[in-house]
Design a protein around this motif. Structure first.
Motif, PDB file in Angstrom:
ATOM      1  N   ALA A 294      46.308  11.646  72.706  1.00 38.21           N
ATOM      2  CA  ALA A 294      47.325  10.682  73.112  1.00 38.21           C
ATOM      3  C   ALA A 294      48.685  11.338  73.318  1.00 38.21           C
ATOM      4  O   ALA A 294      49.468  10.910  74.184  1.00 38.21           O
ATOM      5  N   TYR A 295      48.981  12.372  72.539  1.00 39.90           N
ATOM      6  CA  TYR A 295      50.241  13.106  72.688  1.00 39.90           C
ATOM      7  C   TYR A 295      50.341  13.739  74.067  1.00 39.90           C
ATOM      8  O   TYR A 295      51.361  13.615  74.762  1.00 39.90           O
ATOM      9  N   ASN A 296      49.275  14.389  74.491  1.00 39.60           N
ATOM     10  CA  ASN A 296      49.280  15.015  75.818  1.00 39.60           C
ATOM     11  C   ASN A 296      49.314  13.982  76.937  1.00 39.60           C
ATOM     12  O   ASN A 296      50.002  14.162  77.938  1.00 39.60           O
ATOM     13  N   VAL A 297      48.584  12.889  76.744  1.00 41.90           N
ATOM     14  CA  VAL A 297      48.605  11.820  77.748  1.00 41.90           C
ATOM     15  C   VAL A 297      50.012  11.229  77.864  1.00 41.90           C
ATOM     16  O   VAL A 297      50.507  10.978  78.964  1.00 41.90           O
ATOM     17  N   ALA A 298      50.678  11.040  76.729  1.00 37.37           N
ATOM     18  CA  ALA A 298      52.031  10.482  76.742  1.00 37.37           C
ATOM     19  C   ALA A 298      53.000  11.398  77.487  1.00 37.37           C
ATOM     20  O   ALA A 298      53.862  10.923  78.242  1.00 37.37           O
ATOM     21  N   LEU A 299      52.870  12.701  77.299  1.00 35.30           N
ATOM     22  CA  LEU A 299      53.730  13.646  78.014  1.00 35.30           C
ATOM     23  C   LEU A 299      53.436  13.618  79.511  1.00 35.30           C
ATOM     24  O   LEU A 299      54.358  13.688  80.340  1.00 35.30           O
ATOM     25  N   ALA A 300      52.160  13.525  79.862  1.00 35.61           N
ATOM     26  CA  ALA A 300      51.785  13.474  81.280  1.00 35.61           C
ATOM     27  C   ALA A 300      52.352  12.229  81.946  1.00 35.61           C
ATOM     28  O   ALA A 300      52.906  12.292  83.055  1.00 35.61           O
ATOM     29  N   VAL A 301      52.215  11.077  81.284  1.00 36.46           N
ATOM     30  CA  VAL A 301      52.721   9.823  81.853  1.00 36.46           C
ATOM     31  C   VAL A 301      54.246   9.855  81.939  1.00 36.46           C
ATOM     32  O   VAL A 301      54.832   9.398  82.926  1.00 36.46           O
ATOM     33  N   ALA A 344      40.358  11.494  81.628  1.00 39.86           N
ATOM     34  CA  ALA A 344      40.163  10.107  82.058  1.00 39.86           C
ATOM     35  C   ALA A 344      41.268   9.206  81.525  1.00 39.86           C
ATOM     36  O   ALA A 344      41.751   8.306  82.230  1.00 39.86           O
ATOM     37  N   ALA A 345      41.682   9.429  80.274  1.00 44.70           N
ATOM     38  CA  ALA A 345      42.752   8.626  79.685  1.00 44.70           C
ATOM     39  C   ALA A 345      44.076   8.856  80.411  1.00 44.70           C
ATOM     40  O   ALA A 345      44.893   7.942  80.541  1.00 44.70           O
ATOM     41  N   THR A 346      44.286  10.059  80.899  1.00 45.72           N
ATOM     42  CA  THR A 346      45.507  10.355  81.649  1.00 45.72           C
ATOM     43  C   THR A 346      45.513   9.614  82.981  1.00 45.72           C
ATOM     44  O   THR A 346      46.521   9.020  83.379  1.00 45.72           O
ATOM     45  N   LYS A 347      44.380   9.627  83.662  1.00 45.97           N
ATOM     46  CA  LYS A 347      44.285   8.881  84.918  1.00 45.97           C
ATOM     47  C   LYS A 347      44.543   7.396  84.677  1.00 45.97           C
ATOM     48  O   LYS A 347      45.273   6.742  85.439  1.00 45.97           O
ATOM     49  N   MET A 381      34.872  16.076  84.636  1.00 44.81           N
ATOM     50  CA  MET A 381      36.312  15.908  84.847  1.00 44.81           C
ATOM     51  C   MET A 381      36.657  15.492  86.268  1.00 44.81           C
ATOM     52  O   MET A 381      37.619  14.748  86.496  1.00 44.81           O
ATOM     53  N   ALA A 382      35.899  15.981  87.237  1.00 47.74           N
ATOM     54  CA  ALA A 382      36.255  15.783  88.647  1.00 47.74           C
ATOM     55  C   ALA A 382      36.433  14.319  89.051  1.00 47.74           C
ATOM     56  O   ALA A 382      37.331  14.022  89.845  1.00 47.74           O
ATOM     57  N   PRO A 383      35.629  13.367  88.541  1.00 46.18           N
ATOM     58  CA  PRO A 383      35.836  11.975  88.965  1.00 46.18           C
ATOM     59  C   PRO A 383      37.193  11.392  88.567  1.00 46.18           C
ATOM     60  O   PRO A 383      37.584  10.351  89.089  1.00 46.18           O
ATOM     61  N   HIS A 384      37.904  12.065  87.656  1.00 45.66           N
ATOM     62  CA  HIS A 384      39.159  11.520  87.143  1.00 45.66           C
ATOM     63  C   HIS A 384      40.396  12.252  87.655  1.00 45.66           C
ATOM     64  O   HIS A 384      41.512  11.947  87.231  1.00 45.66           O
ATOM     65  N   VAL A 385      40.210  13.224  88.548  1.00 43.87           N
ATOM     66  CA  VAL A 385      41.352  14.014  89.000  1.00 43.87           C
ATOM     67  C   VAL A 385      41.414  14.053  90.519  1.00 43.87           C
ATOM     68  O   VAL A 385      40.452  13.729  91.216  1.00 43.87           O
ATOM     69  N   ASP A 386      42.570  14.477  91.006  1.00 46.94           N
ATOM     70  CA  ASP A 386      42.742  14.666  92.444  1.00 46.94           C
ATOM     71  C   ASP A 386      42.353  16.077  92.872  1.00 46.94           C
ATOM     72  O   ASP A 386      41.952  16.284  94.012  1.00 46.94           O
ATOM     73  N   TYR A 387      42.500  17.021  91.953  1.00 42.14           N
ATOM     74  CA  TYR A 387      42.097  18.387  92.303  1.00 42.14           C
ATOM     75  C   TYR A 387      41.733  19.191  91.061  1.00 42.14           C
ATOM     76  O   TYR A 387      42.164  18.907  89.948  1.00 42.14           O
ATOM     77  N   VAL A 388      40.879  20.160  91.303  1.00 43.66           N
ATOM     78  CA  VAL A 388      40.469  21.131  90.294  1.00 43.66           C
ATOM     79  C   VAL A 388      41.020  22.478  90.737  1.00 43.66           C
ATOM     80  O   VAL A 388      40.870  22.868  91.892  1.00 43.66           O
TER      81      VAL A 388
END
Length: 437
Positions: A294-301, A344-347, A381-388
């Motif tokens: 959640a810490y990393n997701v919060a920074l990303a958002v 996925a949580a970040t997306k 991971m790929a279904p949840h991102v725009d690029y690898v």
């Protein structure tokens, strides 16, 4: 008789609790039919209930005849069962660059109601059209019919990912004038079209004045740039701003957690001491821990809301080494699934925040063929991102891999062949390959 009114329309949700009750008198006898076939009311003579079971979609008639000493009383109720969700189709999508205008058109059943990302969409003669001033990554369509049945369809916005030619700078390097000026000169000359700057680096330090509570608590904030000024400057020169976020290498978080008694936040050796590997003490937080994730997701958002065009995860993995040598508190499922859950949580966080920020993951080249070695399963991971972004450094390959005799001295061959393999791995998703060289 109590229950749905005569002529009622019963949907899939309501049919689960559908019931009719009849009040009679003591000593009365009952006869009941549905569509002419006998059915049974359960209860006493003065009050009994009938709950239809397995009635097909369509119109039905319930007839109840109650006989007592004063004669017969007949009651009828007609009702229609409709458990099928409405038809919903996307007929056309004018897709462009994310964040630019988007038009969606399609069809649904006449008299249905429709929403797109929660907003109502007019339906006329079964046709609908909705427009977005800025195309979101995903559009959720929900159609509801008069019986209360719903159909949900998530539409991924098909937009061409922008060509990327970027250089990477640490937060400190962006604040160091000679490095800053050199990168901007490349951008203004058209040799690159994006600059990547660290959001959080390998030391777990955040390069700007983050407002994320845990970042403040653990002393992770070390500002080297003003986000608004940096983004405005790069955008002003026609460039894209990519924020690099080091996820699961974070000695600042890990040391704080261990000394604060939060050992569950720390990846450990089999003996319960902090895992070290070749990266030093307290290098690795527990990638399976919800607080760490959640810490990393919060920074990303937060970075997305501040205006970063991309967030690119790095160290989105477990450390290399035998899994048996590691103790991972709270791990549910496989390490690969745990890492993918963070992505996925970040997306999902981006969607909830309503941002159009691109999301990417940097992965080792070996993850294409050995997804469990460092818990980087590209297919998950790929279904949840725009690029690898595969880090296909020639030095990372052993001799003979991809039938390349000497990868270190044959860079073209190993890069080209390994990237082709990554293209296969993301096939069927919206992710593209953007190599990190």
């Amino acid at each position: 008789m109590t229950g749905p009114a005569d002529g009622a329309l019963i949907g899939a949700k309501a049919v689960k609790t559908l019931a009719f009750e009849v009040d009679g008198t003591a000593g009365a006898s009952w006869e009941a039919t549905v569509d002419g076939l006998p059915v049974t009311f359960a209860g006493s003579a003065d009050r009994a209930r009938y709950r239809p079971q397995r009635l097909a979609d369509g119109k039905h008639t319930l007839r109840v005849v109650v006989s007592d000493g004063s004669g017969e009383t007949a009651i009828e109720r007609t009702f229609t069962i409709d458990t099928k969700p409405p038809v919903l189709a996307v007929a056309a999508m004018a897709a462009g660059t994310r964040g630019k205008p988007l038009t969606l058109k399609g069809t649904t059943e006449d008299k249905s109601t429709l929403t797109a990302n929660g907003d109502p969409v007019p339906v006329e003669a079964g046709k609908w059209e909705t427009k977005f001033a800025a195309a979101p990554p995903t559009v959720q369509l929900v159609a509801s019919d008069s019986a209360g049945n719903t159909r949900t369809q998530n539409v991924a916005v098909q937009s061409a990912f922008p060509l990327t030619r970027a250089v990477h700078l640490t937060a400190r390097a962006w604040g160091y004038q000679p490095k800053h000026d050199a990168a901007m000169a490349l951008l203004r000359a058209g040799r690159i079209n994006a600059i990547e700057v660290d959001i959080k680096d390998e030391d777990g330090l955040i390069g700007y004045a983050s407002k994320v509570p845990l970042a403040k608590t653990i002393g992770a904030i070390e500002p080297h740039y003003d986000t608004k000024k940096m983004i405005a400057e790069i955008h002003g020169a026609g460039g894209r701003v990519i924020g690099r976020l080091v996820a699961f290498r974070d000695p600042t978080l890990t040391k704080w957690a261990w000394t604060s008694g939060r050992h569950d936040l720390v990846l450990q050796k089999a003996d319960g001491t902090p895992f070290t590997g070749s990266y030093g003490d307290f290098a690795f937080p527990n990638f399976a821990n919800r607080t760490v994730q959640a810490y990393n997701v919060a920074l990303a958002v937060e970075a997305a809301k501040l205006g970063f065009d991309d967030v690119l995860y790095d160290y989105i993995r477990r450390p290399d080494g035998k899994l048996a040598s590691m103790r991972i508190p709270g791990l549910v499922g496989t390490p690969e699934q745990s890492v993918a859950n963070t992505v996925a949580a970040t997306k999902a966080g981006f969607q909830e925040a309503g941002v159009t920020t691109y999301l990417g993951v940097s992965v080792f080249g070996i993850s294409a063929t050995r997804p469990t070695e460092i818990a980087q399963d590209v297919a998950l991971m790929a279904p949840h991102v725009d690029y690898v972004a595969p880090m296909v450094y020639p030095s990372h390959w052993a001799k003979g891999e991809y039938k390349v005799a000497d990868p270190n001295n044959m860079p073209y061959e190993i890069v080209q062949r390994s990237l082709l393999d990554f293209v296969v791995k993301v096939r069927g998703t919206n992710a593209v390959i953007v190599p990190w060289l």
